[in-house]
Design a protein around this motif. Structure first.
Motif, PDB file in Angstrom:
ATOM      1  N   TYR A 156       0.830  -1.204   0.000  1.00  0.00           N
ATOM      2  CA  TYR A 156       0.000   0.000   0.000  1.00  0.00           C
ATOM      3  C   TYR A 156       0.864   1.255   0.000  1.00  0.00           C
ATOM      4  O   TYR A 156       2.075   1.207   0.233  1.00  0.00           O
ATOM      5  CB  TYR A 156      -0.897   0.022   1.244  1.00  0.00           C
ATOM      6  N   ALA A 157       0.234   2.381  -0.278  1.00  0.00           N
ATOM      7  CA  ALA A 157       0.845   3.697  -0.069  1.00  0.00           C
ATOM      8  C   ALA A 157       0.027   4.403   1.008  1.00  0.00           C
ATOM      9  O   ALA A 157      -1.211   4.403   0.962  1.00  0.00           O
ATOM     10  CB  ALA A 157       0.845   4.518  -1.348  1.00  0.00           C
ATOM     11  N   LEU A 158       0.692   5.002   1.973  1.00  0.00           N
ATOM     12  CA  LEU A 158       0.010   5.593   3.122  1.00  0.00           C
ATOM     13  C   LEU A 158      -0.975   6.673   2.697  1.00  0.00           C
ATOM     14  O   LEU A 158      -2.088   6.761   3.239  1.00  0.00           O
ATOM     15  CB  LEU A 158       1.030   6.159   4.105  1.00  0.00           C
ATOM     16  N   ASP A 159      -0.611   7.516   1.730  1.00  0.00           N
ATOM     17  CA  ASP A 159      -1.518   8.591   1.324  1.00  0.00           C
ATOM     18  C   ASP A 159      -2.788   8.042   0.673  1.00  0.00           C
ATOM     19  O   ASP A 159      -3.874   8.604   0.854  1.00  0.00           O
ATOM     20  CB  ASP A 159      -0.806   9.577   0.392  1.00  0.00           C
ATOM     21  N   ILE A 160      -2.668   6.931  -0.059  1.00  0.00           N
ATOM     22  CA  ILE A 160      -3.856   6.318  -0.662  1.00  0.00           C
ATOM     23  C   ILE A 160      -4.762   5.765   0.428  1.00  0.00           C
ATOM     24  O   ILE A 160      -5.990   5.941   0.397  1.00  0.00           O
ATOM     25  CB  ILE A 160      -3.448   5.201  -1.651  1.00  0.00           C
ATOM     26  N   VAL A 161      -4.156   5.095   1.414  1.00  0.00           N
ATOM     27  CA  VAL A 161      -4.926   4.534   2.529  1.00  0.00           C
ATOM     28  C   VAL A 161      -5.646   5.645   3.292  1.00  0.00           C
ATOM     29  O   VAL A 161      -6.848   5.543   3.597  1.00  0.00           O
ATOM     30  CB  VAL A 161      -3.995   3.747   3.480  1.00  0.00           C
ATOM     31  N   GLN A 162      -4.944   6.727   3.598  1.00  0.00           N
ATOM     32  CA  GLN A 162      -5.552   7.830   4.352  1.00  0.00           C
ATOM     33  C   GLN A 162      -6.704   8.466   3.582  1.00  0.00           C
ATOM     34  O   GLN A 162      -7.747   8.805   4.159  1.00  0.00           O
ATOM     35  CB  GLN A 162      -4.490   8.871   4.691  1.00  0.00           C
ATOM     36  N   GLU A 163      -6.527   8.622   2.285  1.00  0.00           N
ATOM     37  CA  GLU A 163      -7.596   9.203   1.459  1.00  0.00           C
ATOM     38  C   GLU A 163      -8.829   8.306   1.451  1.00  0.00           C
ATOM     39  O   GLU A 163      -9.963   8.784   1.523  1.00  0.00           O
ATOM     40  CB  GLU A 163      -7.095   9.413   0.031  1.00  0.00           C
ATOM     41  N   ARG A 164      -8.625   7.001   1.399  1.00  0.00           N
ATOM     42  CA  ARG A 164      -9.752   6.066   1.390  1.00  0.00           C
ATOM     43  C   ARG A 164     -10.480   6.061   2.731  1.00  0.00           C
ATOM     44  O   ARG A 164     -11.705   5.883   2.774  1.00  0.00           O
ATOM     45  CB  ARG A 164      -9.273   4.661   1.017  1.00  0.00           C
ATOM     46  N   LEU A 178      -3.759  -2.807   8.733  1.00  0.00           N
ATOM     47  CA  LEU A 178      -2.868  -2.775   7.574  1.00  0.00           C
ATOM     48  C   LEU A 178      -1.497  -2.227   7.946  1.00  0.00           C
ATOM     49  O   LEU A 178      -0.453  -2.806   7.599  1.00  0.00           O
ATOM     50  CB  LEU A 178      -3.498  -1.911   6.478  1.00  0.00           C
ATOM     51  N   LEU A 179      -1.482  -1.128   8.682  1.00  0.00           N
ATOM     52  CA  LEU A 179      -0.219  -0.483   9.031  1.00  0.00           C
ATOM     53  C   LEU A 179       0.598  -1.311  10.018  1.00  0.00           C
ATOM     54  O   LEU A 179       1.816  -1.124  10.108  1.00  0.00           O
ATOM     55  CB  LEU A 179      -0.480   0.911   9.626  1.00  0.00           C
ATOM     56  N   ARG A 180      -0.059  -2.222  10.736  1.00  0.00           N
ATOM     57  CA  ARG A 180       0.635  -3.042  11.719  1.00  0.00           C
ATOM     58  C   ARG A 180       0.844  -4.473  11.233  1.00  0.00           C
ATOM     59  O   ARG A 180       1.111  -5.370  12.035  1.00  0.00           O
ATOM     60  CB  ARG A 180      -0.146  -3.068  13.036  1.00  0.00           C
ATOM     61  N   SER A 181       0.747  -4.682   9.923  1.00  0.00           N
ATOM     62  CA  SER A 181       0.910  -6.059   9.442  1.00  0.00           C
ATOM     63  C   SER A 181       1.549  -6.170   8.063  1.00  0.00           C
ATOM     64  O   SER A 181       1.939  -7.270   7.674  1.00  0.00           O
ATOM     65  CB  SER A 181      -0.452  -6.774   9.427  1.00  0.00           C
ATOM     66  N   HIS A 182       1.675  -5.068   7.341  1.00  0.00           N
ATOM     67  CA  HIS A 182       2.160  -5.173   5.962  1.00  0.00           C
ATOM     68  C   HIS A 182       3.208  -4.109   5.625  1.00  0.00           C
ATOM     69  O   HIS A 182       3.206  -3.014   6.181  1.00  0.00           O
ATOM     70  CB  HIS A 182       0.989  -5.057   4.982  1.00  0.00           C
ATOM     71  N   LEU A 208       0.565  -6.480  -3.923  1.00  0.00           N
ATOM     72  CA  LEU A 208      -0.042  -5.156  -3.979  1.00  0.00           C
ATOM     73  C   LEU A 208      -1.530  -5.252  -3.657  1.00  0.00           C
ATOM     74  O   LEU A 208      -2.228  -6.144  -4.159  1.00  0.00           O
ATOM     75  CB  LEU A 208       0.140  -4.530  -5.357  1.00  0.00           C
ATOM     76  N   SER A 209      -2.006  -4.363  -2.821  1.00  0.00           N
ATOM     77  CA  SER A 209      -3.419  -4.322  -2.454  1.00  0.00           C
ATOM     78  C   SER A 209      -4.249  -3.837  -3.639  1.00  0.00           C
ATOM     79  O   SER A 209      -3.836  -2.938  -4.382  1.00  0.00           O
ATOM     80  CB  SER A 209      -3.612  -3.372  -1.272  1.00  0.00           C
ATOM     81  N   ASP A 210      -5.435  -4.426  -3.795  1.00  0.00           N
ATOM     82  CA  ASP A 210      -6.307  -4.017  -4.902  1.00  0.00           C
ATOM     83  C   ASP A 210      -6.702  -2.551  -4.800  1.00  0.00           C
ATOM     84  O   ASP A 210      -6.700  -1.821  -5.795  1.00  0.00           O
ATOM     85  CB  ASP A 210      -7.574  -4.883  -4.925  1.00  0.00           C
ATOM     86  N   GLY A 211      -7.037  -2.097  -3.595  1.00  0.00           N
ATOM     87  CA  GLY A 211      -7.546  -0.738  -3.455  1.00  0.00           C
ATOM     88  C   GLY A 211      -6.560   0.277  -2.942  1.00  0.00           C
ATOM     89  O   GLY A 211      -6.789   1.487  -3.069  1.00  0.00           O
TER      90      GLY A 211
END
Length: 235
Positions: A156-164, A178-182, A208-211
């Motif tokens: 993942y990318a942190l900015d993509i995760v935060q936006e979602r 996610l942040l504590r496992s990958h 790579l995560s789908d989303g």
């Protein structure tokens, strides 16, 4: 020369065929057995062994079927216990204790993941190739010298995760897990900067995560910090 063939690389299932031209191994067994058979052209018995990092189904689904087919499975005792594995084809391994499979010398090391006994693997062959396999971990405390090939999770990318999360597409609890496992994109770049990658010829970005990922961006940003060829495992 190491050849790497991704058979599956996602939360739906992970498996990778690697060979140095002498000894062929399977890394992970997270696909249904029949799917693995097809992906391996029904040559399962040519595998010298299967290395499994941890007990989650997307990495271990076909273990028992592989063992029934005669393939030796190498994994931590904690993983074996979590999956109820036993029998003469099980090889329980420990972090920091190297072992041999054919032309490969393999050193397991501990990683950080929400599983029973998660491991990463450093594989070296007689041609002095060194392959690092690191997946499903949010941190790696070790540094490695002389690597020639790198297979590393870039989930993942942190900015993509935060936006979602902000747009309601992802629950905050899912982000925390996610942040504590990958391993994410920033982890990969930091890992490359912290290690000697002067001999690295090839990097494979895995799982790579789908989303929460962007294939082209991930490949481009990793290429910016290394002179190695960068691939994204898509299957």
């Amino acid at each position: 020369m190491i050849e790497i063939l991704p058979l599956g690389s996602s939360s739906a299932g992970n498996a990778y065929r690697i060979t140095d031209g002498h000894t062929t191994l399977l890394l992970e067994a997270g696909l249904p057995y029949k799917e693995l058979q097809r992906a391996l052209s029904f040559q399962v018995t040519q595998l010298a062994g299967c290395l499994v990092t941890h007990d989650h189904g997307d990495h271990s689904k076909a273990i028992k079927d592989l063992m029934r087919a005669g393939v030796k499975v190498y994994t931590g005792q904690g993983t074996a216990d979590a999956l109820g594995l036993s029998g003469h084809r099980l090889r329980a391994i420990q972090a920091h204790k190297s072992f041999q499979i054919g032309t490969w010398t393999i050193l397991p090391f501990d990683v950080e993941h929400d599983a029973a006994e998660p491991l990463g693997f450093l594989l070296a062959n007689r041609d002095v190739d060194k392959l690092l396999f690191l997946t499903d971990s949010y941190y790696c405390r070790y540094q490695f010298a002389g690597l020639t090939h790198l297979m590393v999770e870039c989930n993942y990318a942190l900015d993509i995760v935060q936006e979602r999360v902000e747009t309601g597409q992802l629950h905050p609890a899912q982000m925390h897990r996610l942040l504590r496992s990958h391993f994410g994109l920033d982890h990969v770049k930091d890992f490359l900067r912290a290690n000697d990658i002067s001999k690295v010829e090839e990097i494979w970005l895995l799982h790579l995560s789908d989303g929460n990922s962007d294939e082209e961006r991930f490949k481009r940003e990793v290429q910016e910090v290394t002179a190695a060829v960068v691939h994204v495992a898509k299957r």
